[in-house]
Write an enzyme that holds these catalytic residues in place. Structure first.
Site, PDB file in Angstrom:
ATOM      1  CG  HIS A   1      -1.653   1.261   1.430  1.00  0.00           C
ATOM      2  ND1 HIS A   1      -2.794   1.590   0.734  1.00  0.00           N
ATOM      3  CD2 HIS A   1      -1.400   2.321   2.244  1.00  0.00           C
ATOM      4  CE1 HIS A   1      -3.202   2.792   1.114  1.00  0.00           C
ATOM      5  NE2 HIS A   1      -2.378   3.259   2.028  1.00  0.00           N
TER       6      HIS A   1
ATOM      7  CG  HIS B   1       0.515   6.470   0.096  1.00  0.00           C
ATOM      8  ND1 HIS B   1      -0.389   7.505   0.069  1.00  0.00           N
ATOM      9  CD2 HIS B   1       0.023   5.579   0.999  1.00  0.00           C
ATOM     10  CE1 HIS B   1      -1.380   7.265   0.918  1.00  0.00           C
ATOM     11  NE2 HIS B   1      -1.153   6.094   1.490  1.00  0.00           N
TER      12      HIS B   1
ATOM     13  CD  GLU C   1      -4.822   6.383   2.467  1.00  0.00           C
ATOM     14  OE1 GLU C   1      -4.853   5.428   1.676  1.00  0.00           O
ATOM     15  OE2 GLU C   1      -3.825   6.640   3.159  1.00  0.00           O
TER      16      GLU C   1
ATOM     17  CB  SER D   1      -2.165  -0.281  -2.769  1.00  0.00           C
ATOM     18  OG  SER D   1      -3.182   0.172  -1.895  1.00  0.00           O
TER      19      SER D   1
HETATM   20 FE   FE2 Z   1      -2.358   5.187   2.992  1.00  0.00          FE
END
Ligand code: FE2
Length: 460
Positions: A293, A298, A338, A357
């Site tokens: 993730h 990110h 997010e 992700s």
């Molecule tokens: Fe995150």
């Protein structure tokens, strides 16, 4: 997916078990005394964390001290110590009543006699919440995760090998100092296979489902950090990749942080990231953020200057903000960094790391099932988001720039008696709460403006 939890659960401790906590307290008290109100008077409230091994007796002694000095307990919460067995930790907000004549500093000295340890975590000006101003102050905020043990339902909760992996990552994160290289982690063949399965599927979905800013950077990230089906990238390499482009660095953390602590790191262009991998039995599911993730979801966009600015501004908006605004900022963060989606000429694209992700959700958000609304901070703060399963609603931004402008407008509504600015030269947060400080910033900006005008004139 990654949860930015409610700040109501932010009470976590660090530094337990120090033998000389008296010295620590003296240092905290020095800092506390230094932050008295402008008039020189003591603040009327203070937030403390204390620990007890005999809860009932110790608590009754503390209550006696408070009663004797007309100090009220406006908030208290407790939990078992993360690191010291048979010890209970308490977060308490003490408020001096009108009839109280004793100084809070004296009252705290008396409380100190009743407890195992005492830490002043906030105290001083009545109109602002404490926040870190320097990297040294911010670093400890990132070593107080929201949990120390895995939930029984976690896929790896009963696997000794997995628990050993988590312990190694925990130790690295808890002992890490900002500015030093992130220690390299070894991963098993099984873990490499798990990462490889996720990376292999995601990379085929990115060209069609991820935003163009992500797709512009991701190939460079893969190449420079040697990411492949056979190699899990090291956090230090990814951190260096991002740092060269935007100045953001990755800082290992042992588990989820409170929203306030997490957001405060963004203000310094520090991104708290977990170094552990999900359990190999469930390659396409994780109940908490893991390195897939963090690094795949990110980091490509953290290397985009506009997105980095956007992330930092959310962090700056959180500094000194009241708790209810931290919750609002968490919602804004959730629906942008997010699970954000944005418009492009060829349709909707993902820019949120929770989507980038997730092999399943990066396809799901394009179906007709979820609700899609225009991105507005005022909409984000009203939405109730699920922390497990797919999102039921996504907020669609016109562009990164548009989202940034809206975040800025929202940040201006946060009730703070000052504004803050990040000084990249000193890596510190400047509080702009006086005419003199504002004039100093204006002078700096004037110098930069002259530089800009000089450059423009030479282009003519
Ligand atoms: Fe995150």
């Amino acid at each position: 997916m990654e949860e930015v939890p409610s700040d109501s659960s932010k009470f976590k401790m660090q530094g337990q078990g120090k033998s000389d906590w008296g010295e620590e307290l003296r240092q905290k008290m020095t800092s506390y005394n230094a932050s008295k109100t402008k008039s020189g008077e003591e603040a009327s409230s203070v937030t403390v964390i204390f620990s007890l091994d005999n809860t009932v007796k110790g608590l009754s002694q503390i209550l006696c001290v408070l009663e004797n000095h007309s100090v009220s307990l406006s908030h208290i919460e407790s939990r078992s110590s993360l690191s010291v067995s048979a010890t209970t930790e308490f977060l308490a907000v003490l408020e001096r009543g009108e009839g109280s004549e004793a100084k809070l500093t004296d009252i705290l000295q008396q409380i100190k006699e009743c407890v195992k340890s005492l830490e002043v975590v906030q105290g001083g000006r009545n109109d602002a919440v404490w926040f870190p101003r320097t990297l040294e102050e911010m670093n400890p905020c990132l070593t107080r995760p929201l949990y120390a043990e895995l939930e029984p339902s976690h896929p790896g909760a009963k696997d000794p090998d997995y628990l050993a992996h988590r312990k190694k990552c925990w130790d690295v994160a808890q002992n890490y100092t900002i500015g030093t290289p992130v220690p390299r982690m070894e991963y098993s063949e099984n873990q490499v296979r798990t990462f490889g399965a996720i990376f292999s599927k995601l990379k085929t979905l990115y060209p069609s489902n991820a935003c163009k800013e992500f797709n512009e950077i991701f190939p460079d990230l893969v190449q420079e950090c040697n990411i492949s089906e056979e190699y899990i990238p090291q956090m230090e390499d990814v951190s260096q990749f991002v740092k060269k482009r935007t100045g953001f660095t990755l800082r290992p953390v042992s588990a989820l942080l409170s929203a306030r602590d997490f957001l405060s790191a963004l203000a310094f262009r520090v991104f708290p990231a977990t170094q552990y991998l999900r359990h190999t039995s469930s390659p396409f599911y994780t109940p908490e953020p893991d390195l897939c993730h963090e690094l795949l979801g990110h980091c490509a966009l953290l290397a985009n200057p506009e997105f980095a600015q956007f992330s930092q501004e959310i962090g700056l908006a959180s500094m000194g903000a009241p708790d209810e605004y931290i919750e609002k900022l968490s919602s804004v963060y959730w629906y942008t960094v997010e699970f954000g989606i944005c418009k492009e000429s060829s349709g909707r694209k993902a820019y949120g790391a929770g989507l980038l992700s997730s092999v399943a959700e990066i396809q799901y958000f394009l179906t007709d099932e979820p609700t899609v609304k225009p991105f507005e901070p005022s909409t984000a703060i009203k939405e109730v988001y699920p922390v497990e399963g797919f999102q039921t609603t996504y907020l669609l931004a016109d562009s990164f720039s548009d989202a940034l402008q809206k975040i800025r407008a929202f940040a201006a509504t946060i009730p703070r008696p000052f504004t803050v600015r990040y000084n990249p030269y000193t890596q510190s947060i400047e509080v702009l709460d006086s005419k003199e400080k504002l004039l100093k910033v204006a002078e700096q900006l004037n110098g930069e403006l002259n530089q800009l005008m000089d450059g423009i004139s030479k282009l003519k």
